[in-house]
Enzyme design. Structure first.
Site, PDB file in Angstrom:
ATOM      1  N   ILE A   1      53.199  45.757  35.989  1.00 25.16           N
ATOM      2  CA  ILE A   1      53.398  45.632  34.533  1.00 25.16           C
ATOM      3  C   ILE A   1      53.785  46.965  33.891  1.00 25.16           C
ATOM      4  CG2 ILE A   1      51.012  46.030  33.726  1.00 25.16           C
ATOM      5  CD1 ILE A   1      51.395  43.460  31.973  1.00 25.16           C
TER       6      ILE A   1
ATOM      7  N   GLY B   1      42.114  49.299  38.528  1.00 26.66           N
ATOM      8  CA  GLY B   1      43.017  48.152  38.394  1.00 26.66           C
ATOM      9  C   GLY B   1      44.208  48.427  37.504  1.00 26.66           C
ATOM     10  N   VAL B   2      44.572  47.446  36.722  1.00 27.14           N
ATOM     11  CA  VAL B   2      45.752  47.568  35.865  1.00 27.14           C
ATOM     12  C   VAL B   2      45.514  48.613  34.768  1.00 27.14           C
ATOM     13  CG1 VAL B   2      45.200  45.635  34.295  1.00 27.14           C
ATOM     14  CG2 VAL B   2      47.574  46.223  34.754  1.00 27.14           C
ATOM     15  N   ASP B   3      44.282  48.734  34.328  1.00 28.34           N
ATOM     16  CA  ASP B   3      43.904  49.736  33.315  1.00 28.34           C
ATOM     17  C   ASP B   3      44.227  51.149  33.829  1.00 28.34           C
ATOM     18  OD1 ASP B   3      42.746  50.839  31.067  1.00 28.34           O
ATOM     19  OD2 ASP B   3      40.674  50.334  31.608  1.00 28.34           O
TER      20      ASP B   3
ATOM     21  N   SER C   1      40.881  39.668  33.557  1.00 27.61           N
ATOM     22  CA  SER C   1      39.538  39.320  34.074  1.00 27.61           C
ATOM     23  C   SER C   1      39.499  38.840  35.531  1.00 27.61           C
ATOM     24  CB  SER C   1      38.838  38.246  33.213  1.00 27.61           C
ATOM     25  OG  SER C   1      38.191  38.831  32.118  1.00 27.61           O
ATOM     26  N   THR C   2      40.656  38.652  36.172  1.00 28.08           N
ATOM     27  CA  THR C   2      40.604  38.045  37.515  1.00 28.08           C
ATOM     28  C   THR C   2      40.514  39.072  38.652  1.00 28.08           C
ATOM     29  OG1 THR C   2      43.005  37.911  37.840  1.00 28.08           O
ATOM     30  CG2 THR C   2      41.951  36.066  36.701  1.00 28.08           C
TER      31      THR C   2
HETATM   32  N1  AR6 Z   1      50.505  45.351  37.164  1.00 28.38           N
HETATM   33  C1  AR6 Z   1      50.127  44.064  36.992  1.00 28.38           C
HETATM   34  N2  AR6 Z   1      48.918  43.580  37.386  1.00 28.38           N
HETATM   35  C2  AR6 Z   1      48.078  44.444  38.006  1.00 28.38           C
HETATM   36  C3  AR6 Z   1      48.400  45.804  38.228  1.00 28.38           C
HETATM   37  C4  AR6 Z   1      49.681  46.250  37.771  1.00 28.38           C
HETATM   38  N3  AR6 Z   1      50.074  47.521  37.922  1.00 28.38           N
HETATM   39  N4  AR6 Z   1      47.341  46.394  38.869  1.00 28.38           N
HETATM   40  C5  AR6 Z   1      46.417  45.434  39.055  1.00 28.38           C
HETATM   41  N5  AR6 Z   1      46.851  44.257  38.545  1.00 28.38           N
HETATM   42  P1  AR6 Z   1      41.727  44.238  36.950  1.00 28.38           P
HETATM   43  P2  AR6 Z   1      39.840  42.867  35.129  1.00 28.38           P
HETATM   44  C6  AR6 Z   1      46.194  42.941  38.511  1.00 28.38           C
HETATM   45  O1  AR6 Z   1      40.627  44.524  37.902  1.00 28.38           O
HETATM   46  O2  AR6 Z   1      39.465  41.896  36.167  1.00 28.38           O
HETATM   47  C7  AR6 Z   1      39.210  48.017  35.158  1.00 28.38           C
HETATM   48  O3  AR6 Z   1      38.515  49.014  35.850  1.00 28.38           O
HETATM   49  C8  AR6 Z   1      45.105  42.668  39.515  1.00 28.38           C
HETATM   50  O4  AR6 Z   1      45.678  42.315  40.763  1.00 28.38           O
HETATM   51  O5  AR6 Z   1      42.699  45.307  36.639  1.00 28.38           O
HETATM   52  O6  AR6 Z   1      40.114  42.378  33.726  1.00 28.38           O
HETATM   53  C9  AR6 Z   1      38.935  48.044  33.653  1.00 28.38           C
HETATM   54  O7  AR6 Z   1      38.702  49.343  33.173  1.00 28.38           O
HETATM   55  C10 AR6 Z   1      44.389  41.492  38.858  1.00 28.38           C
HETATM   56  O8  AR6 Z   1      45.057  40.280  39.159  1.00 28.38           O
HETATM   57  O9  AR6 Z   1      41.123  43.775  35.493  1.00 28.38           O
HETATM   58  C11 AR6 Z   1      37.703  47.186  33.535  1.00 28.38           C
HETATM   59  O10 AR6 Z   1      36.530  47.911  33.794  1.00 28.38           O
HETATM   60  C12 AR6 Z   1      44.558  41.737  37.368  1.00 28.38           C
HETATM   61  O11 AR6 Z   1      45.526  42.808  37.266  1.00 28.38           O
HETATM   62  C13 AR6 Z   1      37.901  46.142  34.609  1.00 28.38           C
HETATM   63  O12 AR6 Z   1      38.740  46.747  35.587  1.00 28.38           O
HETATM   64  C14 AR6 Z   1      43.308  42.134  36.642  1.00 28.38           C
HETATM   65  O13 AR6 Z   1      42.497  42.959  37.475  1.00 28.38           O
HETATM   66  C15 AR6 Z   1      38.616  44.924  34.090  1.00 28.38           C
HETATM   67  O14 AR6 Z   1      38.670  43.940  35.080  1.00 28.38           O
END
Ligand code: AR6
Length: 176
Positions: free
Chosen positions: A14, A35-37, A120-121
């Site tokens: 993203i 993760g994405v954050d 959230s996934t």
């Molecule tokens: N582009 C698109 N999707 C992505 C990317 C990317 N670059 N990287 C990961 N994903 P998560 P949550 C997907 O864990 O469950 C963080 O530490 C990933 O495969 O990022 O809402 C925050 O600070 C998954 O399908 O977010 C919070 O503490 C999706 O993004 C916590 O994680 C969401 O995974 C939030 O957890």
């Protein structure tokens, strides 16, 4: 245009998208994480964190907006998804609120194109299929009542998430 034609589903990172706004799956501090954050903060550079520090965090189910800094998008909409605790802690409504509030915030800023990750996934453990249905229905409902909105893009990071999301989208009923 028909709401379905304004929903796009792609596989990828993203942080590379040139859409007007991308959504970040953040935590309540809004100060970054994994993760994405983590990917969004890395790609945006330190300016994003500086602006996030001024926001005073964000409640679960709510959204806040910043600029995109070094990202190709103009804005980042930070939303805080629910942590999955078995399904009896209002998780579904809170996830729906993430999508609704993010889209309403976009509309308020006259943004017409938004990309979402699968909120959230990942670390928060929300079951993927249920989360995908909530995402699709929320987007569809919003587009039906916001005819000037150009597109909502769902960005799935892994190939298997992309395949699953596509299947769910194609088989979902009750989209009119
Ligand atoms: N582009 C698109 N999707 C992505 C990317 C990317 N670059 N990287 C990961 N994903 P998560 P949550 C997907 O864990 O469950 C963080 O530490 C990933 O495969 O990022 O809402 C925050 O600070 C998954 O399908 O977010 C919070 O503490 C999706 O993004 C916590 O994680 C969401 O995974 C939030 O957890």
């Amino acid at each position: 245009m028909n709401a379905n034609k304004r929903i796009k589903i792609i596989q990828g990172d993203i942080t590379k998208l040139k859409t007007e706004a991308i959504v970040n799956a953040a935590n309540r501090t809004l100060l970054g994480g994994g993760g994405v954050d983590g990917a969004i903060h890395r790609a945006a550079g330190p300016g994003l964190l500086e602006e996030c520090k001024l926001l005073g965090g964000c409640s679960t189910g709510e959204s806040k907006i910043t600029r995109g800094y070094k990202l190709p998008c103009k804005f980042v909409i930070h939303t805080v998804g629910p942590v999955w605790r078995g399904g009896n802690q209002n998780e579904e409504k809170l996830l729906e609120s993430c999508y609704k509030n993010s889209l309403q915030l976009a509309a308020l800023y006259e943004i017409k194109s938004v990309a979402f990750p699968s909120v959230s996934t990942g670390a928060y453990g929300f079951p993927f299929n249920e989360a995908s249905i909530i995402a699709i229905k929320s987007a569809h409902d919003f587009l039906k009542t916001n005819s000037g909105f150009k597109e909502i893009i769902f960005v799935l990071f892994s190939d298997s998430d992309y395949q699953n999301f596509m299947n769910i989208y194609q088989n979902i009923d009750s989209l009119d």
